[in-house]
Design a protein around this motif. Structure first.
Motif, PDB file in Angstrom:
ATOM      1  N   SER A   1       0.861  -1.181   0.000  1.00  0.00           N
ATOM      2  CA  SER A   1       0.000   0.000   0.000  1.00  0.00           C
ATOM      3  C   SER A   1       0.900   1.234   0.000  1.00  0.00           C
ATOM      4  CB  SER A   1      -0.917  -0.010   1.231  1.00  0.00           C
ATOM      5  OG  SER A   1      -1.895   1.000   1.136  1.00  0.00           O
ATOM      6  N   CYS A   2       0.357   2.355   0.424  1.00  0.00           N
ATOM      7  CA  CYS A   2       1.162   3.571   0.543  1.00  0.00           C
ATOM      8  C   CYS A   2       1.640   3.703   1.990  1.00  0.00           C
ATOM      9  CB  CYS A   2       0.351   4.791   0.124  1.00  0.00           C
ATOM     10  SG  CYS A   2      -1.140   5.081   1.099  1.00  0.00           S
ATOM     11  N   ALA A   3       2.576   4.600   2.216  1.00  0.00           N
ATOM     12  CA  ALA A   3       3.088   4.850   3.564  1.00  0.00           C
ATOM     13  C   ALA A   3       1.981   5.438   4.434  1.00  0.00           C
ATOM     14  CB  ALA A   3       4.281   5.800   3.494  1.00  0.00           C
ATOM     15  N   GLN A   4       2.122   5.281   5.736  1.00  0.00           N
ATOM     16  CA  GLN A   4       1.108   5.716   6.699  1.00  0.00           C
ATOM     17  C   GLN A   4       0.772   7.199   6.568  1.00  0.00           C
ATOM     18  OE1 GLN A   4      -0.711   3.726   8.598  1.00  0.00           O
ATOM     19  NE2 GLN A   4      -1.876   5.455   9.362  1.00  0.00           N
ATOM     20  N   GLU A   5       1.781   8.064   6.354  1.00  0.00           N
ATOM     21  CA  GLU A   5       1.508   9.502   6.250  1.00  0.00           C
ATOM     22  C   GLU A   5       0.601   9.812   5.066  1.00  0.00           C
ATOM     23  OE1 GLU A   5       4.983  11.926   5.591  1.00  0.00           O
ATOM     24  OE2 GLU A   5       5.632  10.716   3.900  1.00  0.00           O
ATOM     25  N   MET A   6       0.750   9.078   3.969  1.00  0.00           N
ATOM     26  CA  MET A   6      -0.120   9.288   2.818  1.00  0.00           C
ATOM     27  C   MET A   6      -1.507   8.712   3.098  1.00  0.00           C
ATOM     28  SD  MET A   6      -0.662  10.666  -0.098  1.00  0.00           S
ATOM     29  CE  MET A   6       0.912  11.124  -0.795  1.00  0.00           C
ATOM     30  N   ALA A   7      -1.581   7.569   3.761  1.00  0.00           N
ATOM     31  CA  ALA A   7      -2.872   6.976   4.115  1.00  0.00           C
ATOM     32  C   ALA A   7      -3.676   7.947   4.981  1.00  0.00           C
ATOM     33  CB  ALA A   7      -2.674   5.652   4.833  1.00  0.00           C
ATOM     34  N   GLU A   8      -3.027   8.574   5.941  1.00  0.00           N
ATOM     35  CA  GLU A   8      -3.705   9.540   6.809  1.00  0.00           C
ATOM     36  C   GLU A   8      -4.169  10.755   6.017  1.00  0.00           C
ATOM     37  OE1 GLU A   8      -0.848  10.234   9.923  1.00  0.00           O
ATOM     38  OE2 GLU A   8      -1.115   8.200  10.729  1.00  0.00           O
ATOM     39  N   PHE A   9      -3.362  11.209   5.070  1.00  0.00           N
ATOM     40  CA  PHE A   9      -3.754  12.351   4.239  1.00  0.00           C
ATOM     41  C   PHE A   9      -4.945  11.986   3.344  1.00  0.00           C
ATOM     42  CE2 PHE A   9      -3.563  14.617   0.188  1.00  0.00           C
ATOM     43  CZ  PHE A   9      -3.720  15.920   0.641  1.00  0.00           C
ATOM     44  N   LEU A  10      -4.886  10.834   2.699  1.00  0.00           N
ATOM     45  CA  LEU A  10      -5.972  10.424   1.806  1.00  0.00           C
ATOM     46  C   LEU A  10      -7.295  10.297   2.544  1.00  0.00           C
ATOM     47  CD1 LEU A  10      -4.104   7.835  -0.444  1.00  0.00           C
ATOM     48  CD2 LEU A  10      -4.891  10.122  -1.099  1.00  0.00           C
ATOM     49  N   ALA A  11      -7.248   9.943   3.809  1.00  0.00           N
ATOM     50  CA  ALA A  11      -8.472   9.844   4.609  1.00  0.00           C
ATOM     51  C   ALA A  11      -9.165  11.194   4.745  1.00  0.00           C
ATOM     52  CB  ALA A  11      -8.149   9.272   5.987  1.00  0.00           C
ATOM     53  N   LYS A  12      -8.441  12.277   4.545  1.00  0.00           N
ATOM     54  CA  LYS A  12      -8.988  13.634   4.641  1.00  0.00           C
ATOM     55  C   LYS A  12      -9.478  14.168   3.295  1.00  0.00           C
ATOM     56  CE  LYS A  12      -5.743  14.608   8.329  1.00  0.00           C
ATOM     57  NZ  LYS A  12      -4.529  15.328   8.707  1.00  0.00           N
ATOM     58  N   CYS A  13      -9.345  13.391   2.242  1.00  0.00           N
ATOM     59  CA  CYS A  13      -9.642  13.855   0.884  1.00  0.00           C
ATOM     60  C   CYS A  13     -11.054  13.511   0.410  1.00  0.00           C
ATOM     61  CB  CYS A  13      -8.625  13.269  -0.099  1.00  0.00           C
ATOM     62  SG  CYS A  13      -6.967  13.939   0.094  1.00  0.00           S
ATOM     63  N   GLY A  14     -11.925  13.121   1.302  1.00  0.00           N
ATOM     64  CA  GLY A  14     -13.284  12.768   0.906  1.00  0.00           C
ATOM     65  C   GLY A  14     -13.947  13.879   0.106  1.00  0.00           C
ATOM     66  N   GLY A  15     -14.550  13.527  -1.019  1.00  0.00           N
ATOM     67  CA  GLY A  15     -15.227  14.499  -1.872  1.00  0.00           C
ATOM     68  C   GLY A  15     -14.310  15.266  -2.806  1.00  0.00           C
ATOM     69  N   LYS A  16     -13.019  15.044  -2.721  1.00  0.00           N
ATOM     70  CA  LYS A  16     -12.055  15.732  -3.580  1.00  0.00           C
ATOM     71  C   LYS A  16     -11.751  14.895  -4.822  1.00  0.00           C
ATOM     72  CE  LYS A  16     -10.829  19.386  -1.225  1.00  0.00           C
ATOM     73  NZ  LYS A  16     -10.883  20.724  -1.807  1.00  0.00           N
ATOM     74  N   ARG A  17     -11.350  15.581  -5.894  1.00  0.00           N
ATOM     75  CA  ARG A  17     -10.845  14.882  -7.082  1.00  0.00           C
ATOM     76  C   ARG A  17      -9.385  14.560  -6.819  1.00  0.00           C
ATOM     77  NH1 ARG A  17     -12.041  18.238 -12.271  1.00  0.00           N
ATOM     78  NH2 ARG A  17     -11.070  16.390 -13.158  1.00  0.00           N
ATOM     79  N   VAL A  18      -9.066  13.265  -6.800  1.00  0.00           N
ATOM     80  CA  VAL A  18      -7.709  12.817  -6.487  1.00  0.00           C
ATOM     81  C   VAL A  18      -7.193  11.943  -7.621  1.00  0.00           C
ATOM     82  CG1 VAL A  18      -6.277  11.499  -4.871  1.00  0.00           C
ATOM     83  CG2 VAL A  18      -8.199  12.866  -4.009  1.00  0.00           C
ATOM     84  N   ALA A  19      -5.987  12.261  -8.076  1.00  0.00           N
ATOM     85  CA  ALA A  19      -5.303  11.435  -9.071  1.00  0.00           C
ATOM     86  C   ALA A  19      -4.130  10.769  -8.361  1.00  0.00           C
ATOM     87  CB  ALA A  19      -4.809  12.293 -10.229  1.00  0.00           C
ATOM     88  N   LEU A  20      -4.153   9.447  -8.293  1.00  0.00           N
ATOM     89  CA  LEU A  20      -3.104   8.695  -7.614  1.00  0.00           C
ATOM     90  C   LEU A  20      -1.979   8.334  -8.571  1.00  0.00           C
ATOM     91  CD1 LEU A  20      -5.348   6.163  -5.665  1.00  0.00           C
ATOM     92  CD2 LEU A  20      -4.184   8.169  -4.714  1.00  0.00           C
ATOM     93  N   PHE A  21      -0.750   8.370  -8.058  1.00  0.00           N
ATOM     94  CA  PHE A  21       0.388   7.821  -8.789  1.00  0.00           C
ATOM     95  C   PHE A  21       1.350   7.247  -7.759  1.00  0.00           C
ATOM     96  CE2 PHE A  21       1.533  12.207  -7.953  1.00  0.00           C
ATOM     97  CZ  PHE A  21       2.890  12.206  -7.697  1.00  0.00           C
ATOM     98  N   GLY A  22       2.047   6.212  -8.147  1.00  0.00           N
ATOM     99  CA  GLY A  22       2.932   5.573  -7.193  1.00  0.00           C
ATOM    100  C   GLY A  22       4.154   4.986  -7.855  1.00  0.00           C
ATOM    101  N   THR A  23       5.127   4.664  -7.020  1.00  0.00           N
ATOM    102  CA  THR A  23       6.345   4.025  -7.487  1.00  0.00           C
ATOM    103  C   THR A  23       6.586   2.769  -6.662  1.00  0.00           C
ATOM    104  OG1 THR A  23       7.710   5.378  -5.997  1.00  0.00           O
ATOM    105  CG2 THR A  23       7.400   6.184  -8.254  1.00  0.00           C
ATOM    106  N   ALA A  24       7.162   1.777  -7.299  1.00  0.00           N
ATOM    107  CA  ALA A  24       7.510   0.521  -6.632  1.00  0.00           C
ATOM    108  C   ALA A  24       8.838   0.049  -7.202  1.00  0.00           C
ATOM    109  CB  ALA A  24       6.427  -0.537  -6.856  1.00  0.00           C
ATOM    110  N   GLY A  25       9.761  -0.259  -6.335  1.00  0.00           N
ATOM    111  CA  GLY A  25      11.097  -0.655  -6.775  1.00  0.00           C
ATOM    112  C   GLY A  25      11.225  -2.126  -7.097  1.00  0.00           C
ATOM    113  N   PHE A  26      10.113  -2.802  -7.181  1.00  0.00           N
ATOM    114  CA  PHE A  26      10.159  -4.227  -7.470  1.00  0.00           C
ATOM    115  C   PHE A  26       8.874  -4.604  -8.195  1.00  0.00           C
ATOM    116  CE2 PHE A  26       7.085  -4.968  -4.144  1.00  0.00           C
ATOM    117  CZ  PHE A  26       7.322  -3.928  -3.282  1.00  0.00           C
ATOM    118  N   GLY A  27       8.761  -5.830  -8.574  1.00  0.00           N
ATOM    119  CA  GLY A  27       7.548  -6.273  -9.264  1.00  0.00           C
ATOM    120  C   GLY A  27       7.752  -6.277 -10.766  1.00  0.00           C
TER     121      GLY A  27
END
Length: 98
Positions: free
Chosen positions: A56-82
């Motif tokens: 998933s994402c780091a805890q600080e981002m999870a806490e921020f996303l929880a505050k984004c209800g009703g907002k337009r959010v575009a997610l992007f992420g990086t993973a060093g494996f897979g």
């Protein structure tokens, strides 16, 4: 339309993607660019970037996303494996739930 670019980056890869997004936005459109913070919530669109942490994402981002209800959010992420599309879909699904 205003935008915020919010990033949680451990190695700098996510910050690099965020910088490319910032460069592509019209001049003056970005009202916030940085780590998760209340100030970012004032934008019309929030670009939220994260590094992969235990499927998933780091805890600080999870806490921020929880505050984004009703907002337009575009997610992007990086993973060093897979490299497997199913793995990346699982990551995105986990973060979307937040």
């Amino acid at each position: 339309m205003t935008s915020s670019i919010v990033t949680s980056s451990k190695t700098g890869n996510t910050r690099a993607v965020a910088a490319a997004i910032a460069a592509a936005l019209p001049a003056g459109a970005c009202v916030y660019h940085g780590a998760p913070a209340e100030a970012a919530l004032g934008a019309d669109v929030i670009f939220a970037g994260f590094w992969t942490d235990k499927g998933s994402c780091a805890q600080e981002m999870a806490e921020f996303l929880a505050k984004c209800g009703g907002k337009r959010v575009a997610l992007f992420g990086t993973a060093g494996f897979g490299g497997d599309a199913d793995y990346f879909s699982m990551l995105l699904d986990n973060v979307k739930k937040l």
